[in-house]
Design an enzyme around this catalytic site. Structure first.
Site, PDB file in Angstrom:
ATOM      1  CE  LYS A  60      71.815  88.703 -27.190  1.00  0.00           C
ATOM      2  NZ  LYS A  60      70.655  88.672 -26.355  1.00  0.00           N
ATOM      3  CG  HIS A 118      72.509  83.827 -28.587  1.00  0.00           C
ATOM      4  ND1 HIS A 118      71.917  84.285 -27.416  1.00  0.00           N
ATOM      5  CD2 HIS A 118      73.751  83.439 -28.227  1.00  0.00           C
ATOM      6  CE1 HIS A 118      72.764  84.162 -26.412  1.00  0.00           C
ATOM      7  NE2 HIS A 118      73.889  83.654 -26.880  1.00  0.00           N
ATOM      8  CD  GLU A 177      70.050  82.704 -22.979  1.00  0.00           C
ATOM      9  OE1 GLU A 177      69.324  83.224 -22.099  1.00  0.00           O
ATOM     10  OE2 GLU A 177      70.830  83.376 -23.682  1.00  0.00           O
TER      11      GLU A 177
END
Length: 483
Positions: A184, A187, A191
């Protein structure tokens, strides 16, 4: 009375929306919030008439749950999570499961997994991406922690997560201890990179091509129909069309200082720890830091000079070049992110499914995009792929896109328009494809001033040499540290 399938602690927007999502998929959910007024307002308002049970103490929450009990925390990362775990442990029994759905730092999740398991309980740290809309309609979820907990939690998490074609869930088991929160974190780093690249494209269109917000809206709408089809391009399209009350684009009235919550920074630190060149995401984080010193930049703009941007040429061609630059740099960002996950998996003993991770990111999350399916295919072709750029599909994209990408970077530099993410991505690409880099000179410098030694091209790897460069240094060499 039938007991609840799961309990959730923390009724902020993400927590509330996850509860509504779970209930809509047929699960009965017990809820608790430290400020019990929130529980009352929720069950009497939005949750009225639904299979949602309001509880007003942790004891009541735990007592309302089916065994093995599953308690999910949607609370602020850090000390609050540790405190909640301490409160829950005495109330739970062997085999019960604590789930952290917040943005916890992966070393904390690794520590908590070991601690909770030592008490006979099970622990999951799961990344949840997609914002409030994703939480309600189907987020991307990245669970890791105690493998024994997954069978009990899987039916709930896979029911509430986003689905892509053929109903494939954007949620699957990632790995042991902190693996879920690590993925995460990466991720979120990607982003940061995606957002920065889009912002640089926007600035080039506005300050170099002189386009209006409406014209840019049309361009991003067009971008979103092809290879760049993604959530972030989609929302950029919508933002550029949004007007303030006076009819002018609201985006131009927003102060240019970016906030951050730390996950991008954590990704950069993890890359430094692993010795992985995560240059694009690093620049994206530093770009936010540079934006934050607004007053200093305003003062500097009155003192420091540079070229005045002046476009001469074919606008349509340059807009196409920006598209190529965006796509090529985006691929570099993902390539670097995957390299970091591969290095961390080796360090922490995780068995990560790289294609599966791309599938988890296909829907529900902030970085969801069409081209993630191509990443899945790349790892299906070669599970041991060392770098995405070496996959035939991505190599072909880079071959086709790099001329436009280079023209955009050259124009940005020549015209004094900052494009740190696009340009650092190009430098990485050129560095990665270079058979020989100037690090031979760097090693000579290190050996000269610190006797750090070097390897030679005409000797086997692992054999180190030292030169007495000044005639005064002697033959003693320093010990070597290799990242």
């Amino acid at each position: 009375m039938k007991k609840s399938d799961i309990g959730l602690i923390g009724l902020a927007v993400m927590g509330e929306n996850l509860v509504m999502n779970m209930e809509s998929k047929g699960f009965t959910v017990s809820v608790y919030n430290r400020t019990t007024e929130k529980v009352k307002n929720f069950v009497e308002g939005r949750a009225n008439g639904k299979n949602i049970v309001g509880t007003y103490s942790l004891e009541e929450l735990v007592a309302s749950l089916e065994k093995p009990r599953k308690v999910m925390m949607m609370i602020k990362a850090g000390e609050a999570v540790d405190n909640m775990i301490e409160q829950l442990i005495p109330m739970l029994e062997e085999g019960d499961i604590i789930i952290d759905g917040g943005n916890s730092h992966f070393p904390d999740t690794a520590r908590r997994t070991a601690y909770v398991e030592s008490k006979g309980l099970l622990y999951i740290g799961t990344g949840v991406s997609g914002g409030e809309e994703g939480a309600l309609k189907g987020p991307s979820m990245m669970p890791g922690g105690s493998p024994a907990a997954w069978p009990s939690v899987k039916p709930i998490l896979q029911a509430i997560c986003a689905k892509v074609e053929n109903g494939a869930p954007c949620c699957d088991w990632v790995g042991e201890n902190g693996a879920g929160h690590f993925v995460k974190m990466v991720h979120n780093g990607i982003e940061y990179g995606d957002m920065q690249l889009i912002c640089e494209a926007y600035q080039l269109m506005r300050d170099y091509l002189g386009l209006t917000a409406d014209e840019m809206h049309e361009i991003f709408a067009e971008y979103n129909k092809g290879d760049l089809d993604s959530y972030l391009i989609e929302i950029t399209r919508d933002i550029l069309a949004y007007k303030d009350t006076d009819g002018s684009p609201i985006v131009e009235k927003i102060l240019d200082t970016a906030g951050q919550k730390g996950t991008g920074k954590w990704t950069g630190i993890a890359a430094l720890d692993e010795g992985v060149p995560l240059t694009l995401i690093g620049e994206a984080v530093f770009s936010r830091c540079l934006s934050a010193i607004k007053e200093e930049r305003v003062a500097a703009s009155k003192v420091l000079t540079g070229p005045t941007p002046k476009f001469e040429g074919d606008k349509a061609q340059f807009i196409s070049d920006i598209k190529d630059a965006l796509f090529a740099a985006k691929i570099v960002s993902y390539a670097q992110g995957y390299t970091l996950m591969r290095a961390a998996a080796k360090t922490y003993g995780w068995n990560l499914n790289y294609g599966g991770i791309a599938l988890m990111w296909r829907g529900g999350c902030i970085i969801r995009s069409v081209f993630l399916g191509k990443i899945k295919e790349a790892f299906d072709r070669d599970p041991g792929l060392t770098n995405l750029l070496l996959d035939p599909y991505f190599k072909d994209i880079m071959d086709k896109a790099q001329a436009g990408w280079r023209r955009v970077c050259a124009a940005a530099i020549t015209n004094g328009i900052p494009a740190p993410a696009m340009t650092t991505a190009l430098s990485y690409f050129d560095g990665y494809r270079a058979e020989r880099l100037p690090a031979n000179l760097l090693q000579a410098q290190r050996d000269y001033f610190g006797a750090h030694t070097y390897e030679r091209v005409d000797a086997p790897r692992g054999q180190f040499f030292h030169t007495n460069w000044t005639g005064e240094g002697g033959d003693t060499a320093a010990s070597n540290y290799v990242v």
